[in-house]
Scaffold this motif. Structure first.
Motif, mmCIF file in Angstrom:
data_model
loop_
_atom_site.group_PDB
_atom_site.id
_atom_site.type_symbol
_atom_site.label_atom_id
_atom_site.label_comp_id
_atom_site.label_asym_id
_atom_site.label_seq_id
_atom_site.Cartn_x
_atom_site.Cartn_y
_atom_site.Cartn_z
ATOM 1 N N ASP B 218 -3.047 4.284 10.622
ATOM 2 C CA ASP B 218 -2.990 3.069 9.821
ATOM 3 C C ASP B 218 -2.580 1.910 10.736
ATOM 4 O O ASP B 218 -1.817 2.109 11.674
ATOM 5 C CB ASP B 218 -1.905 3.311 8.766
ATOM 6 C CG ASP B 218 -1.973 2.342 7.625
ATOM 7 O OD1 ASP B 218 -2.485 2.730 6.577
ATOM 8 O OD2 ASP B 218 -1.505 1.207 7.795
ATOM 9 N N ASP B 276 -7.854 -2.333 6.601
ATOM 10 C CA ASP B 276 -7.383 -1.632 5.419
ATOM 11 C C ASP B 276 -6.095 -0.919 5.797
ATOM 12 O O ASP B 276 -5.928 -0.480 6.920
ATOM 13 C CB ASP B 276 -8.441 -0.614 4.996
ATOM 14 C CG ASP B 276 -8.435 -0.470 3.487
ATOM 15 O OD1 ASP B 276 -7.580 -1.104 2.848
ATOM 16 O OD2 ASP B 276 -9.276 0.271 2.969
ATOM 17 N N SER B 277 -5.172 -0.821 4.858
ATOM 18 C CA SER B 277 -3.913 -0.152 5.160
ATOM 19 C C SER B 277 -3.398 0.541 3.913
ATOM 20 O O SER B 277 -3.580 0.061 2.799
ATOM 21 C CB SER B 277 -2.887 -1.172 5.658
ATOM 22 O OG SER B 277 -1.650 -0.556 5.848
ATOM 23 N N GLY B 283 -2.848 -4.952 3.999
ATOM 24 C CA GLY B 283 -4.235 -4.632 3.688
ATOM 25 C C GLY B 283 -4.565 -4.815 2.216
ATOM 26 O O GLY B 283 -5.295 -4.032 1.631
ATOM 27 N N ASN B 285 -2.596 -4.367 -0.289
ATOM 28 C CA ASN B 285 -1.700 -3.646 -1.196
ATOM 29 C C ASN B 285 -0.549 -4.548 -1.596
ATOM 30 O O ASN B 285 -0.114 -5.391 -0.824
ATOM 31 C CB ASN B 285 -1.074 -2.433 -0.498
ATOM 32 C CG ASN B 285 -2.064 -1.342 -0.277
ATOM 33 O OD1 ASN B 285 -3.057 -1.254 -0.989
ATOM 34 N ND2 ASN B 285 -1.811 -0.498 0.705
#
Lengths: 68, 331
Positions: B218, B276-277, B283, B285
């Motif tokens: 990640d 993206d994470s 990302g 979230n």
């Protein structure tokens, strides 16, 4: 630096042992997940403890040199 | 007590925050409902709750397309298990039915058969909202491990604060050519790396329980690992130069670059839209900000963060005093 290396080695040892299906691996994914909190608090206390010991040794060595 | 107050404050804050972090109960929630689908006719559901207080008078209903169906009878097995009996009519509006027990909805809907234009009026009203007590949010998959928020995250806050202290001393080193400032900068990096290691290990344990693996590739995780390496390189660089004035200048310049990279790797790169994470707060979230119970987390979280930062500063001070004494011995 020494503390960092010790902690990292400890961590690698944990990862090597805690694969899926083994008791440690399962304990971390248990139902209520309280185990993870216990593990996390334990790691922090252990880490600060190792730091305290490293500091203690540093001071002891200095005291020895002072006495000479 | 002169000069001691902030150390006392550190201990008091850590004590209060840790007790609250471990003792405040989780909000009750529904873990499981025994059926996956509903079809017309009698239905019996077994509802499993977490830290709930079910009894025979607990209200259970099914929400479907803005209409409600009350249980014809409920029977509590114990405080966390409940049997609910329904007479399911034909012609519900929506193919997703939500089970609500004691005002708490189960987040997975039950697939519903025999759709129509809606249930006939059955006198079952919407459930009353629950009164809010001081409880931590109960999230699926996170469960009790939400308490790690008060332990894992403050490690990083403390590390970043220490690296900030370090870069402050590095700038002063470059401005004044003072070896004392250089020593202070190095002490802060040493202690900052201890918190960095603790943050990495606690994060890996939490990741194992939430994401299923100790390490995922990640951006946030790799960024944190690269930051740790950058600061280890600072110590290597500083240790490899014999001349103290040259060492102070080079280490000072390197440290400014290291802090800029820390900000980039921990805050900028993980927040880019292109990446993206899995990690909360990155990302796209959310962090814990948009939970409806967020303020209960904040009340414990901020004292914990301040307590750990103060403890880090204290450790840094001790290390610096030891290093100063060692320098004195070497002279």
């Amino acid at each position: 630096m020494k503390t960092f290396i010790t902690l990292t080695l400890l961590f690698i040892a944990c990862v090597a042992h805690a694969q899926d299906g083994t008791p440690v691996g399962d304990a971390l994914t248990g139902n209520s997940k309280l185990n993870v909190v216990v593990a996390v608090v334990g790691v922090i206390v252990l880490g600060i403890g190792i730091w305290m010991f490293a500091m203690d040794r540093k001071l002891s060595r200095m005291e020895k040199r002072m006495d000479k | 007590m002169k000069g001691w107050w902030w150390k006392v404050l550190a201990v008091v804050l850590l004590l209060i925050a840790s007790i609250a972090a471990l003792r405040v109960p989780l909000a009750p929630g529904i873990l499981n409902v025994s059926k996956l689908s509903l079809s017309p006719g009698p239905a019996e559901l077994v509802i499993t709750g977490y830290s709930t207080r079910f009894d025979d008078a607990t209200q259970v209903l099914i929400a479907n397309g803005g209409q409600y169906l009350c249980a014809s009878r409920t029977k509590a097995i114990d405080a966390t298990h409940l049997n609910a009996y329904f007479e399911v009519p034909a012609g519900m509006r929506d193919d997703s039915s939500y089970v609500i027990a004691d005002g708490m909805a189960f987040d997975t809907p039950l697939y519903t058969d025999s759709l129509g234009s809606g249930m006939a009026d059955n006198g079952c009203a919407a459930p009353a909202p629950r009164t809010k007590a001081f409880l931590f949010p109960n999230l699926n998959r996170l469960d009790e491990s939400i308490r790690n928020l008060f332990f894992h995250v403050p490690m990083w806050f403390a590390m970043i604060a220490l690296m900030g202290i370090s870069v402050y001393h590095s700038i002063r080193t470059l401005a004044s050519n003072s070896l004392e400032q250089d020593r202070k900068a190095a002490s802060a990096v040493h202690v900052g790396l201890v918190f960095c290691a603790l943050g990495l290990v606690t994060g890996a344990l939490w990741a194992r329980s939430t994401w299923g693996d100790f390490w995922t590739s990640d951006v946030k995780l790799n960024g944190a690992a690269v930051t740790a390496l950058i600061y280890l390189a600072y110590l290597v660089l500083r240790g490899s130069i014999a001349d103290p004035y040259k060492r102070a200048r080079l280490a000072g310049i390197y440290n400014i670059f290291a802090f800029v990279l820390l900000v980039l790797f921990l805050f900028v790169v993980p927040r880019l839209n292109a990446v993206d994470s899995l990690h909360p707060g990155n990302g796209g979230n959310s962090g814990f900000n948009d939970l409806d119970l967020d303020n209960r987390l904040r009340v414990v979280f901020y004292p914990a963060v301040l307590g750990w930062i103060l403890l880090g500063a204290w450790m840094c001070e001790l290390r610096d005093r030891a290093a100063r004494a060692a320098e004195h011995l070497d002279r």
